[in-house]
Enzyme design. Structure first.
Site, PDB file in Angstrom:
ATOM      1  N   ASP A 102       0.924  -1.357   0.038  1.00  0.00           N
ATOM      2  CA  ASP A 102       0.122   0.084   0.029  1.00  0.00           C
ATOM      3  C   ASP A 102       1.024   1.180   0.031  1.00  0.00           C
ATOM      4  O   ASP A 102       2.207   1.184   0.190  1.00  0.00           O
ATOM      5  CB  ASP A 102      -1.139   0.067   1.234  1.00  0.00           C
ATOM      6  CG  ASP A 102      -2.147   0.711   0.872  1.00  0.00           C
ATOM      7  OD1 ASP A 102      -2.229   1.337  -0.010  1.00  0.00           O
ATOM      8  OD2 ASP A 102      -3.120   0.621   1.791  1.00  0.00           O
ATOM      9  N   TRP A 103       0.145   2.486  -0.096  1.00  0.00           N
ATOM     10  CA  TRP A 103       0.887   3.508  -0.531  1.00  0.00           C
ATOM     11  C   TRP A 103       2.086   3.912   0.640  1.00  0.00           C
ATOM     12  O   TRP A 103       1.844   4.212   1.599  1.00  0.00           O
ATOM     13  CB  TRP A 103      -0.010   4.708  -0.556  1.00  0.00           C
ATOM     14  CG  TRP A 103       0.339   6.155  -1.000  1.00  0.00           C
ATOM     15  CD1 TRP A 103       0.978   7.115  -0.322  1.00  0.00           C
ATOM     16  CD2 TRP A 103       0.784   6.455  -2.301  1.00  0.00           C
ATOM     17  NE1 TRP A 103       1.176   8.147  -1.243  1.00  0.00           N
ATOM     18  CE2 TRP A 103       1.092   7.737  -2.411  1.00  0.00           C
ATOM     19  CE3 TRP A 103       0.351   5.538  -3.533  1.00  0.00           C
ATOM     20  CZ2 TRP A 103       1.309   8.352  -3.826  1.00  0.00           C
ATOM     21  CZ3 TRP A 103       0.620   6.012  -4.980  1.00  0.00           C
ATOM     22  CH2 TRP A 103       0.874   7.542  -5.000  1.00  0.00           C
TER      23      TRP A 103
END
Length: 239
Positions: free
Chosen positions: A228-229
């Site tokens: 994820d980011w």
């Protein structure tokens, strides 16, 4: 998006084959330009372009925006989700994207959590069924890559804060949080995104038990796993 990296640098890196994927390319013109640059690289490998098409390809102007996932869940109609998946895939491909970061198959456990609207609610069976329907719609004709997220158990964090730690028993993990992911793997989902949170003291992004032991060995997941980011960096800066 990255400190010290500018558009001209990105163009040259793409020409050299040093970039394999882009996120949130919002026009077909930009997508075509980037793919053209990739074809100038030595190996001429096309770019993989991903986007958050969570309820339709709504970040791109002119595409169809569907109700949010929590609202779609209130229809209790799995086939409707498959139809939306098919239509979303079509609108993604014609605007240059081939990979969507959906469905969110987190099982809602704390209504204070700020990502409630992205989920299909609190029932593991409903979440599993709707997640599978969306995956099958998106991937129906190998149109796009679906991504089941967030693996795993980030939807009951301390104080309801996104990315806060989770402390879960093995029973709760298996009976609640893992069920939709098991169903997603059985449905042939091509990619899975790991979660911001730590699980029982170990960040999900470096959690060998859930990634290797359960996902790879037990569920026999053959697709690819994406972070994820900024969460690889956060293993150091946050956890």
């Amino acid at each position: 998006f990255y400190k010290g990296v500018f558009s001209k640098d990105v163009a040259e890196m793409t020409r050299r084959g040093e970039i394999g994927s882009f996120l949130h390319v919002l026009t077909p013109e930009e997508s075509n330009l980037l793919q053209k640059l990739a074809m100038e690289s030595k190996l001429k490998i096309p770019l993989l372009i991903g986007i958050d098409a969570i309820h339709g390809n709504a970040l791109v102007s002119g595409t169809t925006v569907y109700p949010s996932p929590i609202t779609l869940a209130s229809t209790w109609t799995d086939s409707f989700l498959e139809t939306i998946g098919k239509q979303t895939a079509k609108e993604m491909r014609v605007t240059g994207s081939q990979w969507t970061f959906t469905p969110n198959i987190d099982v809602l456990r704390d209504p204070r959590w700020g990502r409630v609207g992205e989920t299909f609610g609190e029932d593991p069976l409903l979440v599993s069924n709707m997640g599978v329907s969306m995956i099958e719609g998106l991937q129906k004709n190998n149109d796009v890559i679906a991504c089941a997220k967030h693996y795993v158990a980030g939807s009951e964090p301390i104080n309801g804060l996104n990315a806060s730690p989770m402390d879960v028993s093995e029973r709760t993990l298996r009976e609640i949080f893992l069920k939709p992911f098991k169903k997603a793997v059985e449905a042939g989902v091509y990619s899975i995104m790991t979660a911001h949170n730590e699980l029982n003291g170990v960040p999900c992004h470096m959690n060998k038990y859930i990634i290797e032991h359960i996902l790879r060995n037990e569920y026999n997941f053959k697709g690819f796993i994406v972070s994820d980011w900024m969460d690889i960096e956060r293993i150091h800066t946050l956890h």
